[in-house]
Design a protein around this motif. Sequence first.
Motif, PDB file in Angstrom:
ATOM      1  N   ALA A   1      -4.237 -11.419  -8.324  1.00  0.00           N
ATOM      2  CA  ALA A   1      -4.314 -10.659  -7.075  1.00  0.00           C
ATOM      3  C   ALA A   1      -5.747 -10.589  -6.570  1.00  0.00           C
ATOM      4  O   ALA A   1      -6.018 -10.789  -5.372  1.00  0.00           O
ATOM      5  CB  ALA A   1      -3.750  -9.253  -7.297  1.00  0.00           C
ATOM      6  N   GLN A   2      -6.685 -10.310  -7.471  1.00  0.00           N
ATOM      7  CA  GLN A   2      -8.090 -10.249  -7.076  1.00  0.00           C
ATOM      8  C   GLN A   2      -8.579 -11.600  -6.551  1.00  0.00           C
ATOM      9  O   GLN A   2      -9.283 -11.666  -5.540  1.00  0.00           O
ATOM     10  CB  GLN A   2      -8.936  -9.807  -8.271  1.00  0.00           C
ATOM     11  N   ASP A   3      -8.181 -12.672  -7.222  1.00  0.00           N
ATOM     12  CA  ASP A   3      -8.592 -14.011  -6.792  1.00  0.00           C
ATOM     13  C   ASP A   3      -8.028 -14.354  -5.419  1.00  0.00           C
ATOM     14  O   ASP A   3      -8.722 -14.939  -4.576  1.00  0.00           O
ATOM     15  CB  ASP A   3      -8.133 -15.057  -7.812  1.00  0.00           C
ATOM     16  N   GLU A   4      -6.756 -14.013  -5.187  1.00  0.00           N
ATOM     17  CA  GLU A   4      -6.116 -14.331  -3.909  1.00  0.00           C
ATOM     18  C   GLU A   4      -6.829 -13.639  -2.742  1.00  0.00           C
ATOM     19  O   GLU A   4      -6.955 -14.210  -1.652  1.00  0.00           O
ATOM     20  CB  GLU A   4      -4.646 -13.897  -3.941  1.00  0.00           C
TER      21      GLU A   4
ATOM     22  N   ARG B   1      -6.936 -15.968   0.791  1.00  0.00           N
ATOM     23  CA  ARG B   1      -5.532 -16.329   0.977  1.00  0.00           C
ATOM     24  C   ARG B   1      -4.692 -15.087   1.256  1.00  0.00           C
ATOM     25  O   ARG B   1      -3.618 -15.185   1.851  1.00  0.00           O
ATOM     26  CB  ARG B   1      -5.007 -17.090  -0.243  1.00  0.00           C
ATOM     27  N   MET B   2      -5.151 -13.942   0.795  1.00  0.00           N
ATOM     28  CA  MET B   2      -4.569 -12.657   1.175  1.00  0.00           C
ATOM     29  C   MET B   2      -5.699 -11.777   1.697  1.00  0.00           C
ATOM     30  O   MET B   2      -6.859 -11.974   1.349  1.00  0.00           O
ATOM     31  CB  MET B   2      -3.830 -12.011   0.001  1.00  0.00           C
ATOM     32  N   ASP B   3      -5.341 -10.818   2.525  1.00  0.00           N
ATOM     33  CA  ASP B   3      -6.360 -10.058   3.250  1.00  0.00           C
ATOM     34  C   ASP B   3      -6.829  -8.805   2.519  1.00  0.00           C
ATOM     35  O   ASP B   3      -8.025  -8.488   2.527  1.00  0.00           O
ATOM     36  CB  ASP B   3      -5.808  -9.638   4.622  1.00  0.00           C
TER      37      ASP B   3
ATOM     38  N   ALA C   1      -1.221  -8.149   1.867  1.00  0.00           N
ATOM     39  CA  ALA C   1      -1.887  -7.361   0.825  1.00  0.00           C
ATOM     40  C   ALA C   1      -1.259  -7.671  -0.527  1.00  0.00           C
ATOM     41  O   ALA C   1      -0.128  -8.151  -0.631  1.00  0.00           O
ATOM     42  CB  ALA C   1      -1.748  -5.870   1.133  1.00  0.00           C
ATOM     43  N   THR C   2      -2.005  -7.355  -1.586  1.00  0.00           N
ATOM     44  CA  THR C   2      -1.500  -7.518  -2.943  1.00  0.00           C
ATOM     45  C   THR C   2      -2.221  -6.531  -3.850  1.00  0.00           C
ATOM     46  O   THR C   2      -3.111  -5.802  -3.414  1.00  0.00           O
ATOM     47  CB  THR C   2      -1.673  -8.972  -3.428  1.00  0.00           C
ATOM     48  N   GLY C   3      -1.838  -6.519  -5.119  1.00  0.00           N
ATOM     49  CA  GLY C   3      -2.450  -5.605  -6.071  1.00  0.00           C
ATOM     50  C   GLY C   3      -1.859  -5.805  -7.455  1.00  0.00           C
ATOM     51  O   GLY C   3      -1.187  -6.805  -7.725  1.00  0.00           O
ATOM     52  N   ASN C   4      -2.094  -4.847  -8.325  1.00  0.00           N
ATOM     53  CA  ASN C   4      -1.625  -4.917  -9.705  1.00  0.00           C
ATOM     54  C   ASN C   4      -0.129  -4.602  -9.767  1.00  0.00           C
ATOM     55  O   ASN C   4       0.280  -3.480  -9.462  1.00  0.00           O
ATOM     56  CB  ASN C   4      -2.403  -3.919 -10.566  1.00  0.00           C
ATOM     57  N   PRO C   5       0.711  -5.555 -10.178  1.00  0.00           N
ATOM     58  CA  PRO C   5       2.159  -5.318 -10.172  1.00  0.00           C
ATOM     59  C   PRO C   5       2.661  -4.460 -11.326  1.00  0.00           C
ATOM     60  O   PRO C   5       3.855  -4.187 -11.413  1.00  0.00           O
ATOM     61  CB  PRO C   5       2.731  -6.738 -10.285  1.00  0.00           C
ATOM     62  N   GLN C   6       1.752  -4.038 -12.199  1.00  0.00           N
ATOM     63  CA  GLN C   6       2.145  -3.242 -13.364  1.00  0.00           C
ATOM     64  C   GLN C   6       1.402  -1.908 -13.388  1.00  0.00           C
ATOM     65  O   GLN C   6       0.844  -1.505 -14.406  1.00  0.00           O
ATOM     66  CB  GLN C   6       1.883  -4.032 -14.652  1.00  0.00           C
ATOM     67  N   SER C   7       1.400  -1.221 -12.255  1.00  0.00           N
ATOM     68  CA  SER C   7       0.671   0.044 -12.182  1.00  0.00           C
ATOM     69  C   SER C   7       1.475   1.135 -11.473  1.00  0.00           C
ATOM     70  O   SER C   7       1.019   1.726 -10.498  1.00  0.00           O
ATOM     71  CB  SER C   7      -0.675  -0.155 -11.472  1.00  0.00           C
ATOM     72  N   PRO C   8       2.722   1.400 -11.944  1.00  0.00           N
ATOM     73  CA  PRO C   8       3.460   2.514 -11.343  1.00  0.00           C
ATOM     74  C   PRO C   8       2.759   3.835 -11.635  1.00  0.00           C
ATOM     75  O   PRO C   8       2.084   3.959 -12.665  1.00  0.00           O
ATOM     76  CB  PRO C   8       4.824   2.437 -12.075  1.00  0.00           C
ATOM     77  N   PRO C   9       2.829   4.818 -10.757  1.00  0.00           N
ATOM     78  CA  PRO C   9       3.654   4.870  -9.546  1.00  0.00           C
ATOM     79  C   PRO C   9       2.977   4.288  -8.310  1.00  0.00           C
ATOM     80  O   PRO C   9       3.499   4.424  -7.210  1.00  0.00           O
ATOM     81  CB  PRO C   9       3.859   6.371  -9.365  1.00  0.00           C
TER      82      PRO C   9
ATOM     83  N   PRO D   1     -20.288  -6.405  -8.237  1.00  0.00           N
ATOM     84  CA  PRO D   1     -19.913  -7.798  -7.940  1.00  0.00           C
ATOM     85  C   PRO D   1     -18.923  -7.912  -6.779  1.00  0.00           C
ATOM     86  O   PRO D   1     -19.031  -8.822  -5.954  1.00  0.00           O
ATOM     87  CB  PRO D   1     -19.290  -8.279  -9.262  1.00  0.00           C
ATOM     88  N   GLN D   2     -17.972  -6.975  -6.707  1.00  0.00           N
ATOM     89  CA  GLN D   2     -16.966  -7.083  -5.648  1.00  0.00           C
ATOM     90  C   GLN D   2     -17.500  -6.672  -4.284  1.00  0.00           C
ATOM     91  O   GLN D   2     -16.890  -6.996  -3.261  1.00  0.00           O
ATOM     92  CB  GLN D   2     -15.715  -6.270  -6.007  1.00  0.00           C
ATOM     93  N   LEU D   3     -18.636  -5.975  -4.239  1.00  0.00           N
ATOM     94  CA  LEU D   3     -19.235  -5.672  -2.940  1.00  0.00           C
ATOM     95  C   LEU D   3     -19.655  -6.946  -2.215  1.00  0.00           C
ATOM     96  O   LEU D   3     -19.806  -6.955  -0.991  1.00  0.00           O
ATOM     97  CB  LEU D   3     -20.445  -4.753  -3.122  1.00  0.00           C
TER      98      LEU D   3
END
Length: 274
Positions: free
Chosen positions: A83-86, A91-93, A33-41, A103-105
């Motif tokens: 992250a979205q592209d991966e 390449r990531m699940d 998995a991955t995501g936005n690395p600048q979104s605390p918390p 569009p993402q649907l």
Amino acid sequence: MSNRRFICAVLLSGLCGLPAGLLAAGKCERLVATGNPQSPPYLWRDPLHPDLLQGASADLLQHLGRELGVEIAVLDSGTWTTAQDEVRNGRMDLLLDTPLTLPQLEQLDYVHPPAWSVDTLVWVRREHALVYNDWSSLRGYKGADVRHAAGTAEFAAFAKDNLTIETLPSLSKALQALALGQHDYVLAPRDAGQLALVRLGLTEQLQALPTAVMSQSLFLGLSHNSACNEPWLRGQLAKKMTELLASGVPATVLQANLARWQAQQAPAVDAPSQ
């Protein structure tokens, strides 16, 4: 090869080595998995393991993994766009904390119910006279928001035709500019904004107005191109997410990660001088 790519390659090679029958039976044992690395918390880079992400969303996903008996690694892809592209290309699940868009649907299966509902608030200087009731209240003022911040299509359309909003690269820069009087307001999520104020030492200068500008649901997305995207996994993710929400787990991990983020920060910097 970077450590991040190496970890991902090892996990994916192990996934590809699983027997086809095992995958077809819905017994996929590893997910990335991955995501936005600048979104605390919700997500940010692990200071001890920079190739990994930590936060409330990562913890919630680990709860799901344990419930399913599936190993899940939450890796840093570098940026939200990457992250979205991966995930889209398989390449990531899994993509964490993604809004539902048409569009993402075509590229993701969204796990329902959503993991989070995030309110965006209007942040102002404490002496500022702006009173917020609805979107029209922002007309005539100079605002700022943050690149890749969550926002609804309806608000984006309204803002394009009616508002003056500058997009800045980070929430810290936006709030510092607000404190210096360079903007009249900043649009930012409730939790992220409060954390940033504490980190920057601006809690005495800035405040959030109580009425939310918008509320957006953030989902866990499963790539159409994931080797693990099978009916069993989709069904189990939805079932376990429903159970976790009903048991109050998201609220618990969110509070824990609010405290974790603050504990990891260096002492607050001085507020910008006027």
